[in-house]
Design an enzyme around this catalytic site. Structure first.
Site, PDB file in Angstrom:
ATOM      1  N   LYS A   1       0.952  -0.674  -0.095  1.00  0.00           N
ATOM      2  CA  LYS A   1      -0.083   0.004   0.158  1.00  0.00           C
ATOM      3  C   LYS A   1       0.297   1.343   0.008  1.00  0.00           C
ATOM      4  CE  LYS A   1      -3.728  -2.185   1.900  1.00  0.00           C
ATOM      5  NZ  LYS A   1      -4.816  -1.987   3.774  1.00  0.00           N
TER       6      LYS A   1
ATOM      7  N   ARG B   1       3.603  -6.260   9.585  1.00  0.00           N
ATOM      8  CA  ARG B   1       2.602  -5.596  10.472  1.00  0.00           C
ATOM      9  C   ARG B   1       3.532  -5.936  11.891  1.00  0.00           C
ATOM     10  NH1 ARG B   1      -3.257  -7.769   7.875  1.00  0.00           N
ATOM     11  NH2 ARG B   1      -3.018  -5.934   6.200  1.00  0.00           N
TER      12      ARG B   1
ATOM     13  N   HIS C   1      -2.348  -5.335   1.364  1.00  0.00           N
ATOM     14  CA  HIS C   1      -3.162  -6.439   1.395  1.00  0.00           C
ATOM     15  C   HIS C   1      -3.188  -7.343   0.480  1.00  0.00           C
ATOM     16  CE1 HIS C   1      -7.329  -7.235  -0.103  1.00  0.00           C
ATOM     17  NE2 HIS C   1      -6.867  -7.889  -1.074  1.00  0.00           N
TER      18      HIS C   1
END
Ligand code: TYD
Length: 201
Positions: free
Chosen positions: A18, A144, A167
């Site tokens: 992203k 993440r 994503h």
């Protein structure tokens, strides 16, 4: 005599770095984590998507949108926040619609890097390497968990999308649709061998 390998467990998944991942210079780090695990990148491109393309990427049905609202509400409850004070509503569909719009705004802020990844149980593997959707819940060691810290509460309080770097398709049907949405057949290149795969599988 060499036997042809059974490839039933091989899947394809759609993954996208992203805008925050691109802007933070994490493209190489993220690709490296997928490659090192033994997954094969078979399509890759940087794109500045249109609003329409992003709008069509995310589901538009009320169930999905309400679920987005609910996920935020769950987080508010955990941190003792009131949905009405944070979002101006305690209706999950209304909240989900706001979140979806912030998501579209975020996804067009800067280019994204879209890819198709192939490998054994690739859909689940990529989601595992990526970590929980909500960075505040992501395990250390996942992308993440190592590179982001954000939560629905922090994001919604500031009327923006969660910045979670990546994503990744969640199901086989989602992967098939998303691959078609982002890539033409000619842009997908499965016909090469990874040298290390001969030793790995
Ligand atoms: P979701 O479908 O739950 O996650 P995933 O893409 O991992 O299957 O959510 C879609 C996106 O919405 C996700 O990338 C994070 C974002 N999001 C927000 O921006 N704010 C929120 O409050 C929530 C719950 C999600």
């Amino acid at each position: 005599m060499s036997e042809k390998k059974n490839t039933l467990a091989i899947e394809r998944t759609f993954t996208m770095i992203k805008p925050d991942g691109v802007e933070r210079g994490l493209i190489g780090e993220i690709l490296g984590r997928f490659e090192k695990r033994g997954l094969k990148i078979i399509a890759l491109k940087m794109v500045k998507p249109s609003v329409e393309h992003i709008d069509n990427h995310y589901p538009k049905d009320d169930t999905w949108i309400a679920r987005l609202g609910d996920k935020g509400f769950n987080c508010f409850a955990e941190y003792g926040l009131n949905p009405k004070e944070v979002m101006g509503t305690d209706n999950n569909l209304e909240a989900g619609k706001m979140v979806r719009q912030w998501l579209v705004d975020y996804m067009i802020e800067a280019p994204v890097v879209a890819m198709v990844i192939e490998g054994i149980h690739a859909i689940e593997m990529v989601r595992k390497i990526t970590g929980s959707t909500l960075p505040n819940k992501a395990e250390i060691g996942t992308i993440r968990g190592d590179f982001s810290v954000d939560s629905p509460a922090a994001a919604n309080l500031n009327k923006r999308s969660i910045k979670n770097l990546i994503h990744a398709s969640e199901t086989k049907a989602e992967a098939e649709n998303e691959i078609k949405h982002w890539f033409s057949e000619e842009e997908i290149h499965p016909d090469y061998d990874r040298a290390d795969h001969a030793a790995m599988f």
